[in-house]
Design a protein around this motif. Structure first.
Motif, short mmCIF file in Angstrom:
data_model
loop_
_atom_site.label_atom_id
_atom_site.label_comp_id
_atom_site.label_asym_id
_atom_site.label_seq_id
_atom_site.Cartn_x
_atom_site.Cartn_y
_atom_site.Cartn_z
N GLU A 1 -22.13 -20.42 23.89
CA GLU A 1 -22.55 -19.99 25.14
C GLU A 1 -24.07 -19.82 25.15
N ARG A 2 -24.63 -19.52 24.06
CA ARG A 2 -26.24 -18.99 23.62
C ARG A 2 -26.80 -20.30 23.10
N LEU B 1 -20.05 -17.34 31.02
CA LEU B 1 -19.07 -16.68 30.01
C LEU B 1 -17.75 -17.38 30.21
N ARG C 1 -28.23 -17.30 27.86
CA ARG C 1 -27.32 -18.13 28.04
C ARG C 1 -27.37 -19.45 28.43
N GLY D 1 -13.87 -20.65 32.69
CA GLY D 1 -14.86 -20.29 33.18
C GLY D 1 -15.00 -19.90 34.60
N LEU E 1 -24.39 -21.63 28.76
CA LEU E 1 -23.14 -21.77 29.35
C LEU E 1 -22.60 -20.38 30.02
#
Ligand code: ADP
Ligand code: MG
Length: 581
Positions: free
Chosen positions: A551-552, A403, A399, A419, A401
Motif C-alpha cells: 500500500e505504500r 487501505l 500511500r 478496498g 494504494l
C-alpha cells in the motif's frame, strides 16, 4: 393437509437421510461408537455390500441394561451434557443421532452387555419400532446387526451405487479407521472374504504396511512434527515419496483428533507441499494425524461430522504443509522442475485482466521454479519457505494504494483483498518481489556478515562477466570478491536474502548481465530470488505484511519485470461481469 407435528419414527427417518447416506456411513457411525466405547477389537462383517447385513462386534464397555432402549431414542447420547462440552469433546460421537437413525431405516438387533453387569440385553427394532427386548447371556461388549438397510426408504435404496462401489467405500472407510487407530485390532469380512485384518500393535507403520504392501510402504516417508511456533498443532503420519503418486487427491487422508475428515483446502495444502516435486495432475498418498486442542476445531458443522471448521485456518494449513514439505526435503527430495497450477481461476479473471489494460496472465501457467536447495538451506527449509522479510526501520511513506482488507488467499498464490472501490487480486510472488526491489534500491536492509564466507564456482564465461561488475553488487548489500579461477567468495549479504541459493542467483545474473543497465538486472534478480514463491500458504500475518507494505510501495502496480502485481476490479466491473448493469 393440516399442520401437525411429525411422529418420532418419521423424524428419525428424515434425519437418517443426512446421517446414513449409504451402507458405509452406517458402518462409520457404528465403528465410531465402538471406538468411543474403548473397544480394542472391532469386527465388521458385511453381506451384499451392506444391503443385506452389516454386523459390527466390539469388546468395548457395552451398554447397561436399563439404558439400551434410551440409546435408540432421538438425541440420546452419553457423551454430551451441555453445549460447552463440545469445546472439549474427546469422543467421536456427540449428536445422539446415529442409532435412532439407523434403526429407523433397517431391521436392527443389538446384543450388549456392560462390563459391570452379569446379564446382557438383546433388543430388536424394525423401521424404528420396538419389537422385542430380552435378557441374554453375552460377552461384554456390543454386537449390532443391521439387516435390510433402507428397506423402508425405497428412494434411498435406489440411489445406492453398484455393489463394487459400495464395497469400495466400505473397505476405504475401515482402512482409514484402522490407520487412525493402530492400537485397535480391525477385522473386515465382506461376503465371507477377509478384506482387512490389522494387528492392533499400536504402530501406524504396521497398519500402513498391511494396507499398502511392502513395495509401496518402502516409498512412504514418516512425518513427526511437534507443534511449530506454539500453534499446539501436532502432525504425525506418512507421506509418499514423489516416486509414488496417484492421479487424484483421494489418497490424501486427514484425521483431526482421531476423526477422519474431508477438507478440500487442507488436502490442497498437502498437495502443494509437493510443489516442484510432483508433476501436474499427480498427487501424493498421505496419511496425516493432526492433533490440536479440541477448542480450536469445531466438529459440529454437519450431521456426518466429516466436515470441521478451524478457529485458525492458516495455522492449520501452514503447519500441515510445512510438516509434509520438511519431511520430504529432509528425506533428500529436491524440487526440480516447473510446475503448472491445475486449478485455474474462472476465465472471467483473465478476461478482465485484458480489459484493464494490463498484460494478460495466462492460466493455467508456469510458476518459476524454486531455486534448488543447498545443504545449508535444507536445514531451515520450513522457516525459509514462509518467512517474509520485513525490512528495517521502515519510514512511514505516503500511500499509493487505498487501505485494503485481506479476505484470504487463493491457490496458495494470490491474496484476495477488498478496498473502498472493489476487489483486489494480488499476486503474492510479484508483490513481494516489488517490496524487496524497493528495499534493495533504498538500502532498507541489514547487512549480514557471514561467519563462514560462501564460495561459489561459476563457469569461466560467467566468471568473466561477474568480475567486471563486482562493484555494482555492493550497494545491495552483497560483498563479493574474486577467489581464484572462476570462484568468488561472498562475505556479506543483505538480511532479506539470507536464505537464497547464491550460486543459482549469481549464475542467473551472469547469464542476463549486459552493458545495458546491469544494476537493474542485479536488482531484479535479487528480488526475484528473495521473494515468496507462488504455491505457499501464507498466514494472515504474512499477507498483512505484504499488503500493508504494498500500500505504500513507490510502484505498487508492477513487479520489477513490469508484470502486474495486482488485478483491480471495481464494483461496476464486477456488476458488469455478472450482467447486472
Ligand atoms: P452418539 O454416539 O452421538 O452419542 P449414538 O446414537 O451413536 O449417539 O449412540 C447413542 C449412545 O449409545 C451413545 O452415546 C453410547 O452411550 C451408546 N452406544 C452406542 N453404541 C455403543 C457401543 N458400541 N458400545 C457402547 N455404547 C454404545
Ligand atoms: Mg455415535
Amino acid at each position: 393437509m393440516t399442520i401437525h407435528i411429525l411422529p418420532d419414527v418419521l423424524i428419525a427417518q428424515i434425519a437418517a437421510g443426512e446421517v446414513v447416506e449409504r451402507p458405509a456411513s452406517a458402518i462409520k457411525e457404528l465403528i465410531e461408537n465402538a471406538l468411543d466405547a474403548d473397544a480394542s477389537h472391532i469386527h465388521v462383517e458385511v453381506k451384499n455390500s451392506g444391503r443385506a447385513l452389516i454386523r459390527i462386534s466390539d469388546n468395548g464397555t457395552g451398554i447397561p441394561a436399563d439404558e439400551v432402549p434410551v440409546a435408540f431414542a432421538r438425541h440420546a447420547t452419553s457423551k454430551l451434557n451441555k453445549i460447552e462440552d463440545l469445546e472439549r469433546l474427546l469422543t467421536l460421537g456427540f449428536r445422539g443421532e446415529a442409532l435412532s437413525s439407523i434403526a429407523s431405516v433397517s431391521r436392527l438387533t443389538i446384543t450388549t452387555r456392560h462390563r459391570d453387569e452379569k446379564m446382557g440385553t438383546q433388543l430388536q427394532i424394525e423401521g424404528g419400532n420396538f419389537i422385542k427386548q430380552q435378557a441374554v447371556g453375552a460377552p461384554s461388549g456390543t454386537v449390532i446387526a443391521v439387516e435390510n438397510l433402507f428397506y423402508n426408504t425405497p428412494a434411498r435404496l435406489k440411489f445406492l451405487k453398484a455393489d463394487q462401489t459400495e464395497k469400495r467405500h466400505i473397505t476405504h472407510l475401515i482402512t482409514r479407521y484402522a490407520m487412525a487407530y493402530p492400537n485397535v485390532r480391525f477385522h473386515l469380512v465382506q461376503d465371507g472374504r477377509e478384506m482387512l485384518h490389522t494387528t492392533g500393535s499400536g504402530e501406524l507403520a504396521d497398519v500402513i504396511l498391511q494396507v499398502m504392501g511392502l513395495e509401496q510402504f518402502k516409498q512412504m516417508i514418516p512425518i513427526e512434527v511437534q507443534s511449530i511456533d506454539d500453534t499446539q498443532i501436532n502432525v504425525v503420519g506418512y507421506t509418499s515419496m514423489p516416486s509414488l503418486y496417484r492421479a487424484d487427491r483421494g489418497q490424501i487422508s486427514l484425521f483431526i483428533n482421531g476423526r477422519w475428515i474431508t477438507d478440500s483446502k487442507l488436502v490442497y495444502s498437502v498437495a502443494q507441499a509437493y510443489h516442484g516435486l510432483l508433476k501436474d495432475a499427480r498427487y501424493p498418498i498421505s496419511v496425516l494425524m493432526i492433533n490440536m486442542p479440541p477448542y480450536d476445531v469445531d466438529v459440529n458443522v454437519h450431521p456426518t461430522k466429516a466436515e470441521v471448521r478451524f478457529r485458525d485456518n492458516n495455522a492449520v494449513f501452514t503447519t500441515v504443509q510445512r510438516a509434509v514439505r520438511t519431511a520430504l526435503i529432509s528425506s533428500g527430495e529436491r524440487p526440480s522442475f516447473t510446475h503448472t497450477i491445475a486449478d485455474s481461476p474462472q476465465s472471467g479473471w483473465n478476461a478482465h485482466a485484458q480489459n484493464h489494460g494490463s498484460r494478460q496472465t495466462h492460466m493455467p501457467f508456469e510458476i518459476e521454479d524454486a531455486p534448488p536447495l543447498t545443504k545449508q538451506s535444507m536445514r531451515s527449509f520450513s522457516e525459509e519457505e514462509i518467512a517474509i522479510p520485513v525490512g528495517i526501520g521502515q519510514p512511514i511513506r505516503p500511500r499509493t494504494l487505498p487501505l485494503l482488507r485481506i479476505v484470504g488467499q487463493v491457490g496458495a498464490t494470490y491474496i484476495i483483498a477488498e478496498g473502498p472501490s472493489g476487489l483486489y487480486l494480488i499476486d503474492q510472488h510479484g508483490a513481494h518481489q516489488r517490496l524487496l526491489y524497493e528495499d534493495l534500491e533504498e538500502q532498507n536492509f541489514e547487512r549480514i556478515i557471514l561467519e563462514i564466507p560462501q564460495v561459489i564456482n561459476l563457469s569461466t564465461k560467467q566468471a568473466k562477466i561477474i568480475e567486471q561488475y563486482l562493484a555494482l553488487f555492493e550497494p545491495f548489500g552483497v560483498e563479493m570478491t574474486a577467489f581464484g579461477g572462476s570462484s568468488f567468495q561472498i562475505r556479506v549479504i543483505p538480511e532479506p536474502l539470507m536464505r537464497i541459493d547464491w550460486l543459482e542467483v549469481i549464475s542467473v545474473i551472469a547469464d542476463h548481465l549486459s552493458n545495458n543497465n546491469p544494476t537493474e538486472t542485479i536488482k531484479q534478480r535479487l528480488s526475484q530470488y528473495g521473494a515468496t514463491k507462488a504455491g505457499q500458504t501464507l498466514t494472515q500475518e504474512d499477507m498483512q505484511i505484504i499488503v500493508g507494505r504494498l500500500e505504500r510501495a513507490r510502484n505498487p502496480l508492477t513487479d520489477p519485470f513490469g508484470r502486474p502485481t495486482l488485478i483491480h476490479m471495481t464494483g461496476d466491473q464486477l456488476a458488469r461481469q455478472f450482467g447486472r448493469n
